[in-house]
Design a protein around this motif. Structure first.
Motif, mmCIF file in Angstrom:
data_model
loop_
_atom_site.group_PDB
_atom_site.id
_atom_site.type_symbol
_atom_site.label_atom_id
_atom_site.label_comp_id
_atom_site.label_asym_id
_atom_site.label_seq_id
_atom_site.Cartn_x
_atom_site.Cartn_y
_atom_site.Cartn_z
ATOM 1 N N SER A 100 3.991 10.181 8.404
ATOM 2 C CA SER A 100 3.889 8.724 8.237
ATOM 3 C C SER A 100 3.908 8.336 6.759
ATOM 4 O O SER A 100 4.440 7.284 6.398
ATOM 5 N N PHE A 101 3.378 9.195 5.881
ATOM 6 C CA PHE A 101 3.417 8.881 4.455
ATOM 7 C C PHE A 101 4.840 9.005 3.924
ATOM 8 O O PHE A 101 5.265 8.212 3.083
ATOM 9 N N ARG A 102 5.595 9.974 4.421
ATOM 10 C CA ARG A 102 7.009 10.099 4.041
ATOM 11 C C ARG A 102 7.771 8.827 4.439
ATOM 12 O O ARG A 102 8.618 8.345 3.690
ATOM 13 N N LYS A 103 7.457 8.311 5.614
ATOM 14 C CA LYS A 103 8.074 7.061 6.076
ATOM 15 C C LYS A 103 7.719 5.919 5.124
ATOM 16 O O LYS A 103 8.566 5.101 4.770
ATOM 17 N N LEU A 104 6.466 5.871 4.694
ATOM 18 C CA LEU A 104 6.024 4.849 3.746
ATOM 19 C C LEU A 104 6.794 4.966 2.431
ATOM 20 O O LEU A 104 7.243 3.963 1.878
ATOM 21 N N ILE A 105 6.964 6.181 1.932
ATOM 22 C CA ILE A 105 7.695 6.382 0.675
ATOM 23 C C ILE A 105 9.139 5.890 0.818
ATOM 24 O O ILE A 105 9.666 5.226 -0.077
ATOM 25 N N GLU A 106 9.765 6.179 1.943
ATOM 26 C CA GLU A 106 11.127 5.692 2.184
ATOM 27 C C GLU A 106 11.163 4.166 2.190
ATOM 28 O O GLU A 106 12.069 3.548 1.627
ATOM 29 N N GLU A 107 10.170 3.558 2.814
ATOM 30 C CA GLU A 107 10.076 2.093 2.858
ATOM 31 C C GLU A 107 9.918 1.525 1.455
ATOM 32 O O GLU A 107 10.565 0.538 1.088
ATOM 33 N N MET A 108 9.085 2.150 0.648
ATOM 34 C CA MET A 108 8.867 1.686 -0.717
ATOM 35 C C MET A 108 10.145 1.841 -1.549
ATOM 36 O O MET A 108 10.467 0.983 -2.367
ATOM 37 N N VAL A 138 1.415 -0.641 -5.901
ATOM 38 C CA VAL A 138 -0.041 -0.568 -5.902
ATOM 39 C C VAL A 138 -0.465 0.050 -4.575
ATOM 40 O O VAL A 138 -0.196 -0.514 -3.514
ATOM 41 N N LEU A 139 -1.092 1.213 -4.641
ATOM 42 C CA LEU A 139 -1.638 1.849 -3.448
ATOM 43 C C LEU A 139 -3.119 1.507 -3.403
ATOM 44 O O LEU A 139 -3.910 2.031 -4.182
ATOM 45 N N ASP A 140 -3.469 0.587 -2.526
ATOM 46 C CA ASP A 140 -4.853 0.141 -2.396
ATOM 47 C C ASP A 140 -5.572 1.084 -1.430
ATOM 48 O O ASP A 140 -5.329 1.059 -0.226
ATOM 49 N N VAL A 141 -6.443 1.918 -1.976
ATOM 50 C CA VAL A 141 -7.145 2.936 -1.183
ATOM 51 C C VAL A 141 -8.578 2.523 -0.859
ATOM 52 O O VAL A 141 -9.379 3.346 -0.428
ATOM 53 N N THR A 142 -8.881 1.235 -1.026
ATOM 54 C CA THR A 142 -10.236 0.736 -0.782
ATOM 55 C C THR A 142 -10.745 1.129 0.602
ATOM 56 O O THR A 142 -11.904 1.510 0.761
ATOM 57 N N ALA A 143 -9.888 1.048 1.614
ATOM 58 C CA ALA A 143 -10.309 1.300 2.996
ATOM 59 C C ALA A 143 -10.091 2.752 3.442
ATOM 60 O O ALA A 143 -10.279 3.070 4.612
ATOM 61 N N ILE A 144 -9.719 3.636 2.498
ATOM 62 C CA ILE A 144 -9.624 5.064 2.835
ATOM 63 C C ILE A 144 -11.039 5.620 2.786
ATOM 64 O O ILE A 144 -11.719 5.538 1.769
ATOM 65 N N GLU A 145 -11.478 6.180 3.896
ATOM 66 C CA GLU A 145 -12.850 6.692 3.966
ATOM 67 C C GLU A 145 -12.945 8.177 3.643
ATOM 68 O O GLU A 145 -14.019 8.680 3.311
ATOM 69 N N PHE A 146 -11.804 8.898 3.728
ATOM 70 C CA PHE A 146 -11.800 10.329 3.444
ATOM 71 C C PHE A 146 -10.397 10.742 3.026
ATOM 72 O O PHE A 146 -9.414 10.268 3.594
ATOM 73 N N ILE A 147 -10.318 11.618 2.027
ATOM 74 C CA ILE A 147 -9.035 12.177 1.613
ATOM 75 C C ILE A 147 -9.218 13.676 1.395
ATOM 76 O O ILE A 147 -10.255 14.111 0.872
ATOM 77 N N ASP A 148 -8.241 14.468 1.836
ATOM 78 C CA ASP A 148 -8.303 15.907 1.595
ATOM 79 C C ASP A 148 -7.249 16.281 0.542
ATOM 80 O O ASP A 148 -6.571 15.406 -0.005
ATOM 81 N N SER A 149 -7.115 17.570 0.266
ATOM 82 C CA SER A 149 -6.192 18.001 -0.780
ATOM 83 C C SER A 149 -4.746 17.654 -0.423
ATOM 84 O O SER A 149 -3.937 17.352 -1.303
ATOM 85 N N ALA A 150 -4.404 17.660 0.849
ATOM 86 C CA ALA A 150 -3.053 17.265 1.257
ATOM 87 C C ALA A 150 -2.818 15.788 0.965
ATOM 88 O O ALA A 150 -1.727 15.392 0.540
ATOM 89 N N GLY A 151 -3.835 14.962 1.172
ATOM 90 C CA GLY A 151 -3.733 13.544 0.842
ATOM 91 C C GLY A 151 -3.505 13.347 -0.650
ATOM 92 O O GLY A 151 -2.688 12.520 -1.061
ATOM 93 N N LEU A 152 -4.207 14.130 -1.469
ATOM 94 C CA LEU A 152 -3.992 14.067 -2.917
ATOM 95 C C LEU A 152 -2.553 14.452 -3.245
ATOM 96 O O LEU A 152 -1.897 13.821 -4.079
ATOM 97 N N GLY A 153 -2.069 15.484 -2.578
ATOM 98 C CA GLY A 153 -0.691 15.920 -2.798
ATOM 99 C C GLY A 153 0.313 14.835 -2.443
ATOM 100 O O GLY A 153 1.321 14.649 -3.126
ATOM 101 N N MET A 154 0.042 14.097 -1.385
ATOM 102 C CA MET A 154 0.946 13.013 -0.988
ATOM 103 C C MET A 154 0.939 11.884 -2.017
ATOM 104 O O MET A 154 1.973 11.267 -2.272
ATOM 105 N N LEU A 155 -0.224 11.622 -2.611
ATOM 106 C CA LEU A 155 -0.269 10.634 -3.689
ATOM 107 C C LEU A 155 0.602 11.085 -4.861
ATOM 108 O O LEU A 155 1.280 10.268 -5.490
#
Length: 101
Positions: A27-35, A44-61
């Motif tokens: 789904s993040f790859r889809k978002l990148i294509e959309e952007m 602007v990636l608003d991460v205010t409502a992200i409650e948890f991120i793992d190392s893979a999430g950091l990698g996607m950023l």
């Protein structure tokens, strides 16, 4: 992870919510294509409502940052708090991204 995107005045704002983990890669790859299709000057990636991120999430950023560099687009991380803010601090994302409160 869920997301909502808005485009206005050369800026693409993406509000991310939920948990941002390895399972969100497609789904993040889809978002990148959309952007990529909207040619904004700033993302602007608003991460205010992200409650948890793992190392893979950091990698996607980092993938989002790399895509931004390819198109001369500034990528800003906004609103990190709690566990997400700690992960960004430990990973020294302040040296890679512009971080906003």
């Amino acid at each position: 992870m869920n997301y909502k995107t808005e485009f206005a005045n050369g800026t693409a704002t993406v509000e991310l919510s939920g948990r941002f983990t390895f399972g969100d890669h497609s789904s993040f790859r889809k978002l990148i294509e959309e952007m990529r299709t909207h040619q904004a000057e700033t993302h602007v990636l608003d991460v205010t409502a992200i409650e948890f991120i793992d190392s893979a999430g950091l990698g996607m950023l980092l993938l989002a940052r790399d895509e931004g560099e390819k198109s001369n687009t500034t990528v800003i991380l906004k609103g990190a708090q709690g566990q997400v803010k700690r992960m960004l601090e430990v990973a020294r994302f302040d040296t890679l991204f512009k971080l906003e409160d």
